[in-house]
Design a protein around this motif. Structure first.
Motif, PDB file in Angstrom:
ATOM      1  N   LYS A 165       0.844  -1.191   0.000  1.00  0.00           N
ATOM      2  CA  LYS A 165       0.000   0.000   0.000  1.00  0.00           C
ATOM      3  C   LYS A 165       0.883   1.247   0.000  1.00  0.00           C
ATOM      4  N   PHE A 166       0.755   2.007  -1.081  1.00  0.00           N
ATOM      5  CA  PHE A 166       1.558   3.228  -1.261  1.00  0.00           C
ATOM      6  C   PHE A 166       0.817   4.075  -2.288  1.00  0.00           C
ATOM      7  N   GLY A 167       0.335   5.225  -1.845  1.00  0.00           N
ATOM      8  CA  GLY A 167      -0.398   6.118  -2.737  1.00  0.00           C
ATOM      9  C   GLY A 167       0.520   7.053  -3.495  1.00  0.00           C
ATOM     10  N   ALA A 168       0.704   8.262  -2.961  1.00  0.00           N
ATOM     11  CA  ALA A 168       1.499   9.266  -3.670  1.00  0.00           C
ATOM     12  C   ALA A 168       2.309  10.102  -2.691  1.00  0.00           C
ATOM     13  N   MET A 169       3.461  10.548  -3.180  1.00  0.00           N
ATOM     14  CA  MET A 169       4.282  11.521  -2.466  1.00  0.00           C
ATOM     15  C   MET A 169       4.203  12.832  -3.246  1.00  0.00           C
ATOM     16  N   LEU A 170       3.574  13.844  -2.675  1.00  0.00           N
ATOM     17  CA  LEU A 170       3.492  15.147  -3.325  1.00  0.00           C
ATOM     18  C   LEU A 170       4.476  16.092  -2.668  1.00  0.00           C
ATOM     19  N   GLY A 171       5.369  16.685  -3.454  1.00  0.00           N
ATOM     20  CA  GLY A 171       6.312  17.640  -2.916  1.00  0.00           C
ATOM     21  C   GLY A 171       5.641  18.939  -2.495  1.00  0.00           C
ATOM     22  N   ASP A 172       6.417  19.836  -1.922  1.00  0.00           N
ATOM     23  CA  ASP A 172       5.893  21.135  -1.506  1.00  0.00           C
ATOM     24  C   ASP A 172       5.331  21.898  -2.708  1.00  0.00           C
ATOM     25  N   PHE A 173       4.230  22.615  -2.482  1.00  0.00           N
ATOM     26  CA  PHE A 173       3.623  23.520  -3.472  1.00  0.00           C
ATOM     27  C   PHE A 173       3.092  22.798  -4.722  1.00  0.00           C
ATOM     28  N   VAL A 174       2.719  21.544  -4.583  1.00  0.00           N
ATOM     29  CA  VAL A 174       2.133  20.816  -5.713  1.00  0.00           C
ATOM     30  C   VAL A 174       0.641  21.128  -5.811  1.00  0.00           C
ATOM     31  N   GLU A 175       0.171  21.313  -7.048  1.00  0.00           N
ATOM     32  CA  GLU A 175      -1.249  21.538  -7.326  1.00  0.00           C
ATOM     33  C   GLU A 175      -1.768  20.383  -8.174  1.00  0.00           C
ATOM     34  N   VAL A 176      -2.800  19.708  -7.664  1.00  0.00           N
ATOM     35  CA  VAL A 176      -3.389  18.585  -8.390  1.00  0.00           C
ATOM     36  C   VAL A 176      -4.780  18.983  -8.858  1.00  0.00           C
ATOM     37  N   GLY A 177      -5.028  18.884 -10.148  1.00  0.00           N
ATOM     38  CA  GLY A 177      -6.298  19.301 -10.718  1.00  0.00           C
ATOM     39  C   GLY A 177      -7.454  18.394 -10.352  1.00  0.00           C
ATOM     40  N   CYS A 178      -8.658  18.913 -10.524  1.00  0.00           N
ATOM     41  CA  CYS A 178      -9.883  18.197 -10.144  1.00  0.00           C
ATOM     42  C   CYS A 178      -9.998  16.836 -10.849  1.00  0.00           C
ATOM     43  N   ASN A 179     -10.524  15.870 -10.099  1.00  0.00           N
ATOM     44  CA  ASN A 179     -10.834  14.532 -10.620  1.00  0.00           C
ATOM     45  C   ASN A 179      -9.627  13.813 -11.215  1.00  0.00           C
ATOM     46  N   SER A 180      -8.445  14.126 -10.709  1.00  0.00           N
ATOM     47  CA  SER A 180      -7.249  13.396 -11.127  1.00  0.00           C
ATOM     48  C   SER A 180      -7.035  12.178 -10.235  1.00  0.00           C
ATOM     49  N   VAL A 181      -6.383  11.159 -10.798  1.00  0.00           N
ATOM     50  CA  VAL A 181      -6.024   9.959 -10.053  1.00  0.00           C
ATOM     51  C   VAL A 181      -4.513   9.841 -10.013  1.00  0.00           C
ATOM     52  N   LEU A 182      -3.972   9.759  -8.806  1.00  0.00           N
ATOM     53  CA  LEU A 182      -2.545   9.524  -8.626  1.00  0.00           C
ATOM     54  C   LEU A 182      -2.380   8.041  -8.338  1.00  0.00           C
ATOM     55  N   ASN A 183      -1.844   7.308  -9.301  1.00  0.00           N
ATOM     56  CA  ASN A 183      -1.743   5.861  -9.191  1.00  0.00           C
ATOM     57  C   ASN A 183      -0.681   5.443  -8.172  1.00  0.00           C
ATOM     58  N   PRO A 184      -0.736   4.178  -7.693  1.00  0.00           N
ATOM     59  CA  PRO A 184       0.209   3.735  -6.673  1.00  0.00           C
ATOM     60  C   PRO A 184       1.666   3.995  -7.065  1.00  0.00           C
ATOM     61  N   GLY A 185       2.423   4.557  -6.135  1.00  0.00           N
ATOM     62  CA  GLY A 185       3.836   4.820  -6.367  1.00  0.00           C
ATOM     63  C   GLY A 185       4.141   6.116  -7.087  1.00  0.00           C
ATOM     64  N   THR A 186       3.152   6.995  -7.205  1.00  0.00           N
ATOM     65  CA  THR A 186       3.384   8.281  -7.872  1.00  0.00           C
ATOM     66  C   THR A 186       4.187   9.215  -6.966  1.00  0.00           C
ATOM     67  N   VAL A 187       5.177   9.880  -7.546  1.00  0.00           N
ATOM     68  CA  VAL A 187       5.953  10.898  -6.838  1.00  0.00           C
ATOM     69  C   VAL A 187       5.948  12.157  -7.697  1.00  0.00           C
ATOM     70  N   VAL A 188       5.484  13.256  -7.116  1.00  0.00           N
ATOM     71  CA  VAL A 188       5.389  14.526  -7.843  1.00  0.00           C
ATOM     72  C   VAL A 188       6.341  15.522  -7.206  1.00  0.00           C
ATOM     73  N   GLY A 189       7.267  16.051  -8.011  1.00  0.00           N
ATOM     74  CA  GLY A 189       8.265  16.979  -7.513  1.00  0.00           C
ATOM     75  C   GLY A 189       7.684  18.317  -7.096  1.00  0.00           C
ATOM     76  N   ARG A 190       8.460  19.065  -6.366  1.00  0.00           N
ATOM     77  CA  ARG A 190       8.046  20.364  -5.842  1.00  0.00           C
ATOM     78  C   ARG A 190       7.572  21.309  -6.947  1.00  0.00           C
ATOM     79  N   ASN A 191       6.595  22.134  -6.579  1.00  0.00           N
ATOM     80  CA  ASN A 191       6.161  23.249  -7.436  1.00  0.00           C
ATOM     81  C   ASN A 191       5.681  22.783  -8.809  1.00  0.00           C
ATOM     82  N   THR A 192       5.018  21.656  -8.831  1.00  0.00           N
ATOM     83  CA  THR A 192       4.503  21.098 -10.088  1.00  0.00           C
ATOM     84  C   THR A 192       2.981  21.137 -10.096  1.00  0.00           C
ATOM     85  N   ASN A 193       2.417  21.359 -11.280  1.00  0.00           N
ATOM     86  CA  ASN A 193       0.970  21.387 -11.463  1.00  0.00           C
ATOM     87  C   ASN A 193       0.517  20.183 -12.286  1.00  0.00           C
ATOM     88  N   ILE A 194      -0.566  19.551 -11.838  1.00  0.00           N
ATOM     89  CA  ILE A 194      -1.173  18.432 -12.549  1.00  0.00           C
ATOM     90  C   ILE A 194      -2.489  18.902 -13.149  1.00  0.00           C
TER      91      ILE A 194
END
Length: 223
Positions: free
Chosen positions: A166-195
């Motif tokens: 069980k491992f969802g997502a690691m979101l860095g500082d200042f990450v913006e994730v848009g509405c109705n998005s799915v972060l699949n298992p093991g997702t890592v999003v770097g700092r200051n990134t927009n989805i």
């Protein structure tokens, strides 16, 4: 460059979980230890600043908790944080200072840094959300693979085995994730990134970038 180490994703000065995360080269190493850490840290919190309504629950006196919110321990809710109508804290959760956990949001085995907002219909499981990160309405972390195998994290040098089912997502500082998005298992999003909204994100997304689709990830323009 894909950055997945704790020091590359997070400013630990913005989390009660800093002592735990500082001991982890990769942030997901903290996931199996959240429950024990909460019990140890909770015992040290000031009774003048935190209510202690159950053996494994600590809620800052300045926090606002809706009557319809459900809070199951072990859990620590930080100062000036708001749990809105229907929020569901399932346990093994640290919510930082100045956060918003909104209507019908569910949190389980997760760390939210200070000033994180998960305001509408979000599921956050087995995940860590960095300072001032934000998830749009309906965005979720998917924390178990469909084939139930262990989760790996993709990097420039290949895949890193996490040893975690069980491992969802690691979101860095200042990450913006848009509405109705799915972060699949093991997702890592770097700092200051927009989805972008309606995205299905898998693997690692570089810092300071815009994820438009799996085949279109562009660097942010300097402003």
């Amino acid at each position: 460059m894909l950055t997945v180490k704790t020091k590359e994703l997070y400013d630990l000065s913005h989390s009660l979980a800093a002592p735990l995360l500082s001991d982890c080269e990769y942030p997901w190493e903290a996931l199996p230890r959240i429950k024990t850490f909460i019990m140890e840290l909770g015992a040290t919190l000031s009774p003048e600043e935190y209510d202690h309504p159950a053996d494994d629950v600590w809620i800052a006196k300045s926090a606002t908790v809706a009557k319809s919110a459900t809070v199951n321990g072990p859990v620590i809710i930080g100062k000036n944080t708001e749990l809105r109508t229907g929020a569901f804290i399932r346990g093994s959760v640290i919510v930082g200072d100045g956060c918003v956990v909104g209507n019908s949001c569910e949190l389980k085995n997760a760390i939210l840094f200070d000033s994180v907002q998960v305001p509408h219909f979000n599921y956050v499981g087995d995940s860590i959300l960095g300072y001032r990160s934000h998830t749009g309405a309906g965005a979720i972390t998917s924390n178990v693979k469909s084939d139930k195998t262990l989760v790996c994290v993709k990097t420039d040098g290949g895949s890193l085995s996490t040893g975690l089912k069980k491992f969802g997502a690691m979101l860095g500082d200042f990450v913006e994730v848009g509405c109705n998005s799915v972060l699949n298992p093991g997702t890592v999003v770097g700092r200051n990134t927009n989805i972008y909204p309606l995205s299905s994100v898998r693997g690692t997304v570089p810092p300071n970038s815009i994820f438009k689709s799996p085949t279109s990830i562009v660097p942010k323009e300097d402003r």
